[in-house]
Scaffold this motif. Structure first.
Motif, mmCIF file in Angstrom:
data_model
loop_
_atom_site.group_PDB
_atom_site.id
_atom_site.type_symbol
_atom_site.label_atom_id
_atom_site.label_comp_id
_atom_site.label_asym_id
_atom_site.label_seq_id
_atom_site.Cartn_x
_atom_site.Cartn_y
_atom_site.Cartn_z
ATOM 1 N N ARG A 215 -12.272 2.685 -54.903
ATOM 2 C CA ARG A 215 -11.456 1.589 -55.416
ATOM 3 C C ARG A 215 -12.103 0.234 -55.176
ATOM 4 N NH1 ARG A 215 -6.289 2.686 -56.874
ATOM 5 N NH2 ARG A 215 -5.707 0.503 -56.525
ATOM 6 N N GLU A 216 -13.064 0.159 -54.265
ATOM 7 C CA GLU A 216 -13.711 -1.108 -53.953
ATOM 8 C C GLU A 216 -14.981 -1.335 -54.763
ATOM 9 O OE1 GLU A 216 -14.301 -0.642 -49.827
ATOM 10 O OE2 GLU A 216 -12.247 -1.173 -49.274
ATOM 11 N N ARG A 217 -15.390 -0.333 -55.547
ATOM 12 C CA ARG A 217 -16.664 -0.463 -56.268
ATOM 13 C C ARG A 217 -16.638 -1.568 -57.313
ATOM 14 N NH1 ARG A 217 -18.860 4.746 -58.855
ATOM 15 N NH2 ARG A 217 -16.753 4.811 -59.718
ATOM 16 N N VAL A 218 -15.569 -1.630 -58.097
ATOM 17 C CA VAL A 218 -15.491 -2.645 -59.154
ATOM 18 C C VAL A 218 -15.427 -4.054 -58.560
ATOM 19 C CG1 VAL A 218 -14.092 -3.546 -61.048
ATOM 20 C CG2 VAL A 218 -14.566 -1.093 -60.893
ATOM 21 N N PRO A 219 -14.557 -4.322 -57.565
ATOM 22 C CA PRO A 219 -14.574 -5.661 -56.964
ATOM 23 C C PRO A 219 -15.937 -6.043 -56.392
ATOM 24 C CG PRO A 219 -12.581 -4.500 -56.322
ATOM 25 C CD PRO A 219 -13.449 -3.504 -57.031
ATOM 26 N N ALA A 220 -16.609 -5.099 -55.733
ATOM 27 C CA ALA A 220 -17.920 -5.402 -55.164
ATOM 28 C C ALA A 220 -18.940 -5.715 -56.259
ATOM 29 C CB ALA A 220 -18.403 -4.225 -54.319
ATOM 30 N N ALA A 221 -18.910 -4.943 -57.343
ATOM 31 C CA ALA A 221 -19.850 -5.173 -58.445
ATOM 32 C C ALA A 221 -19.580 -6.510 -59.122
ATOM 33 C CB ALA A 221 -19.742 -4.036 -59.462
ATOM 34 N N ARG A 222 -18.306 -6.858 -59.299
ATOM 35 C CA ARG A 222 -17.970 -8.137 -59.934
ATOM 36 C C ARG A 222 -18.325 -9.309 -59.016
ATOM 37 N NH1 ARG A 222 -12.710 -9.107 -62.915
ATOM 38 N NH2 ARG A 222 -13.842 -9.309 -64.873
ATOM 39 N N LEU A 223 -18.150 -9.125 -57.720
ATOM 40 C CA LEU A 223 -18.524 -10.180 -56.786
ATOM 41 C C LEU A 223 -20.031 -10.436 -56.836
ATOM 42 C CD1 LEU A 223 -17.941 -12.186 -54.545
ATOM 43 C CD2 LEU A 223 -18.116 -10.305 -52.905
ATOM 44 N N HIS A 224 -20.807 -9.371 -56.886
ATOM 45 C CA HIS A 224 -22.258 -9.517 -56.974
ATOM 46 C C HIS A 224 -22.642 -10.331 -58.206
ATOM 47 C CE1 HIS A 224 -26.353 -8.260 -58.154
ATOM 48 N NE2 HIS A 224 -26.584 -8.230 -56.850
ATOM 49 N N LYS A 225 -22.025 -10.031 -59.331
ATOM 50 C CA LYS A 225 -22.333 -10.758 -60.563
ATOM 51 C C LYS A 225 -21.871 -12.211 -60.484
ATOM 52 C CE LYS A 225 -22.185 -10.324 -65.583
ATOM 53 N NZ LYS A 225 -23.652 -10.173 -65.709
ATOM 54 N N GLN A 226 -20.707 -12.451 -59.872
ATOM 55 C CA GLN A 226 -20.203 -13.810 -59.721
ATOM 56 C C GLN A 226 -21.138 -14.648 -58.846
ATOM 57 O OE1 GLN A 226 -16.338 -12.974 -58.170
ATOM 58 N NE2 GLN A 226 -15.657 -12.006 -60.078
ATOM 59 N N LEU A 227 -21.624 -14.055 -57.760
ATOM 60 C CA LEU A 227 -22.560 -14.767 -56.891
ATOM 61 C C LEU A 227 -23.872 -15.060 -57.621
ATOM 62 C CD1 LEU A 227 -21.944 -12.891 -53.529
ATOM 63 C CD2 LEU A 227 -21.383 -15.277 -54.024
ATOM 64 N N GLN A 228 -24.323 -14.107 -58.418
ATOM 65 C CA GLN A 228 -25.527 -14.315 -59.212
ATOM 66 C C GLN A 228 -25.359 -15.512 -60.150
ATOM 67 O OE1 GLN A 228 -26.482 -11.357 -62.292
ATOM 68 N NE2 GLN A 228 -28.521 -11.223 -61.392
ATOM 69 N N GLN A 229 -24.206 -15.605 -60.786
ATOM 70 C CA GLN A 229 -23.936 -16.726 -61.692
ATOM 71 C C GLN A 229 -23.869 -18.044 -60.932
ATOM 72 O OE1 GLN A 229 -20.324 -15.184 -63.371
ATOM 73 N NE2 GLN A 229 -21.368 -14.170 -65.085
ATOM 74 N N LYS A 230 -23.253 -18.048 -59.759
ATOM 75 C CA LYS A 230 -23.130 -19.277 -58.980
ATOM 76 C C LYS A 230 -24.489 -19.753 -58.466
ATOM 77 C CE LYS A 230 -18.326 -18.971 -57.571
ATOM 78 N NZ LYS A 230 -17.984 -20.294 -58.118
ATOM 79 N N LEU A 231 -25.388 -18.818 -58.169
ATOM 80 C CA LEU A 231 -26.711 -19.197 -57.692
ATOM 81 C C LEU A 231 -27.572 -19.826 -58.786
ATOM 82 C CD1 LEU A 231 -27.487 -16.131 -55.395
ATOM 83 C CD2 LEU A 231 -27.127 -18.502 -54.663
ATOM 84 N N ARG A 232 -27.118 -19.708 -60.035
ATOM 85 C CA ARG A 232 -27.828 -20.347 -61.137
ATOM 86 C C ARG A 232 -27.309 -21.755 -61.421
ATOM 87 N NH1 ARG A 232 -27.284 -15.049 -65.025
ATOM 88 N NH2 ARG A 232 -28.962 -13.798 -64.101
ATOM 89 N N GLN A 233 -26.247 -22.144 -60.715
ATOM 90 C CA GLN A 233 -25.618 -23.435 -60.940
ATOM 91 C C GLN A 233 -26.016 -24.418 -59.848
ATOM 92 O OE1 GLN A 233 -21.475 -22.385 -60.942
ATOM 93 N NE2 GLN A 233 -21.646 -21.040 -62.735
ATOM 94 N N ALA A 234 -25.671 -25.683 -60.061
ATOM 95 C CA ALA A 234 -25.937 -26.708 -59.054
ATOM 96 C C ALA A 234 -25.171 -26.378 -57.769
ATOM 97 C CB ALA A 234 -25.510 -28.073 -59.587
ATOM 98 N N PRO A 235 -25.744 -26.634 -56.590
ATOM 99 C CA PRO A 235 -27.038 -27.289 -56.380
ATOM 100 C C PRO A 235 -28.226 -26.332 -56.322
ATOM 101 C CG PRO A 235 -25.972 -26.959 -54.282
ATOM 102 C CD PRO A 235 -25.035 -26.381 -55.323
ATOM 103 N N PHE A 236 -28.013 -25.065 -56.727
ATOM 104 C CA PHE A 236 -29.083 -24.079 -56.574
ATOM 105 C C PHE A 236 -29.982 -23.972 -57.800
ATOM 106 C CE2 PHE A 236 -25.172 -22.466 -54.468
ATOM 107 C CZ PHE A 236 -25.544 -22.738 -53.162
ATOM 108 N N GLY A 237 -29.506 -24.410 -58.959
ATOM 109 C CA GLY A 237 -30.237 -24.163 -60.205
ATOM 110 C C GLY A 237 -31.634 -24.750 -60.240
ATOM 111 N N ALA A 238 -31.777 -26.035 -59.920
ATOM 112 C CA ALA A 238 -33.074 -26.697 -60.020
ATOM 113 C C ALA A 238 -33.919 -26.412 -58.783
ATOM 114 C CB ALA A 238 -32.862 -28.203 -60.173
ATOM 115 N N GLY A 239 -35.169 -26.047 -59.017
ATOM 116 C CA GLY A 239 -36.089 -25.789 -57.911
ATOM 117 C C GLY A 239 -35.751 -24.566 -57.100
#
Length: 435
Positions: free
Chosen positions: A75-99
């Motif tokens: 039951r925790e697989r989907v939340p964990a997979a979605r969290l991984h994708k959400q973190l991936q998206q956030k790491l592409r945004q400011a302040p992490f996106g540039a450089g």
């Protein structure tokens, strides 16, 4: 912001456990050019012992890593997979996106076949304290405690050290040298494939989408369609022929020509009744996306069973396509990292209606690119990856070739349309002389 229908990570993952940092764990990161680097941490041994792994930028840059704790129940697989994708998206945004460059990372125990933990190796061009604090805050907000951020720092003698903790207390919580680790016999992600990317049964895929009901409204509709499909549908007396191949290999032309020539019914996977939801599921993590595509094959199977009682059936892509792309996406690096021949991941699901013949159309990479130019059609993420990443393309093609029961019959689709069609028709007539 989180995708529509998503609950907060703290609620979704309140019962998940983040594994504590252990020196016996190993890691693999995929660098630019699909090169894999395996590394681990060493608290013992004289300074200078063990080679320094590639992939860690020298000063003034700084590198960081963290992993998401493994789900402790289905039951925790989907939340964990979605969290991984959400973190991936956030790491592409400011302040992490540039450089900043974010690389996929897997943490695994070489002595244990359990599923590895997914995470990220973050490379920052400048060691900016404010950006580092933002990264620590990101983990604090979205990962269950204790969530460990590892900081990598180069010493004056060139040694690379991993520091644990936050702020000025990093070294107080832990310090270890970073050294190369021996590659395992099999890629660590291989244990994630079965029923995590390549589904071995209708029920395994259905369970994943069931967990998505409160999160993705379209999942309910797909499940309703699947429920209307009979289990183990019986096929008719007419042959079922699948045409597989990468984009721009001529599948559309060949399947349409076969439909007309053989007076056959032409089906496509995914079928039109679910095609409008492809974009929704393509934006989801691998676990959810692959469960969706797996279930669409069972919907197609129901159509095949019905139509094969009346005429031959031509299918534009089916299970082989679903599995080949999933394997190539999940197994990072080069072709040599794929699961070996006769691995269960290449075997047809026992509860899915099986075709009589599968033909794989192949063309050279140069010919594919030439044909794709000027098409002007919107590409999926995987289709775009085929064009720019030769290793991904090679992994898809090799996965196709390793499929078993049924295997793929290869046809060179480089010649003219007429010649390719003649070759495919010859293959079919050889198997079915009465057609």
């Amino acid at each position: 912001m989180f995708p529509r229908g998503a609950l907060s990570p703290s609620r979704l993952l309140s019962s998940m456990r983040a594994a504590p940092v252990q020196t016996e764990r190993c890691f693999v990161a995929e660098l630019a050019g699909s090169e894999l680097v395996y590394f681990t941490w060493s608290r013992s041994g004289p300074p200078g012992e063990g080679a320094r792994p590639r992939g860690f930028w020298p000063p003034p840059a700084r590198c960081y890593s963290f992993c998401i704790g493994a789900a402790q129940s289905p039951r925790e697989r989907v939340p964990a997979a979605r969290l991984h994708k959400q973190l991936q998206q956030k790491l592409r945004q400011a302040p992490f996106g540039a450089g900043c460059q974010v690389l996929p990372l897997l943490s695994y125990d070489p002595r244990d076949a359990a599923a590895p933990e997914k995470g990220f190796l973050v490379q920052m061009a400048q060691a900016v304290q404010e950006t580092e604090r933002s990264l620590e805050e990101l983990l604090r907000l979205h990962l269950p405690a204790p969530a460990h951020l590892c900081v990598y720092q180069e010493a004056g003698d060139g040694q690379l050290w991993r520091l644990d903790g936050a702020g000025e207390s990093k070294e107080l919580l832990g310090k270890a040298r970073v050294v190369l680790a021996p590659p395992p016999d099999r890629h660590p992600a291989a244990s994630l494939l079965q029923d995590g990317a390549v589904f071995t049964s209708r029920e395994a895929a259905r369970r994943v989408l069931e967990e998505c009901r409160p999160l993705i409204p379209e999942a309910r509709t797909v499940l309703d369609l699947v429920e209307k499909c009979p289990h183990l549908p019986k096929r008719g007396e007419f042959p079922v022929i699948v045409i597989e191949g990468l984009d721009a290999t001529g599948k559309t032309t060949v399947t349409q020509s076969l439909k007309d020539s053989l007076n056959a019914v032409l089906l496509r996977s995914p079928p039109p009744c679910v095609s409008q939801w492809r974009k929704t599921f393509d934006d989801e993590p691998t676990l959810v996306r692959r469960a969706f595509y797996a279930l669409t094959n069972y919907i197609v199977a129901s159509e095949i069973a019905k139509e094969s009682t009346k005429s031959p059936v031509i299918v534009d892509r089916y299970w082989h396509s679903t599995a080949a792309y999933a394997i190539a996406t999940e197994i990072s690096g080069e072709v040599s990292n794929l699961p070996p021949l006769h691995h269960p991941v290449y075997c047809w699901p026992e509860d899915l209606l099986k075709p009589d013949l599968v033909i794989l159309l192949t063309v050279s990479p140069e010919e594919r690119i030439r044909r794709l130019q000027g098409r002007g059609t919107e590409k999926t993420k995987e289709e775009a990856e085929l064009e720019v990443n030769r290793f991904f393309r090679q992994k898809v093609e090799e996965s196709y070739r390793r499929m078993e029961n049924p295997s793929c019959q290869l046809v060179d689709a480089s010649p003219s349309r007429e010649e390719v069609f003649k070759d495919v028709l010859h293959q079919i007539k050889r198997h079915f002389p009465l057609l």
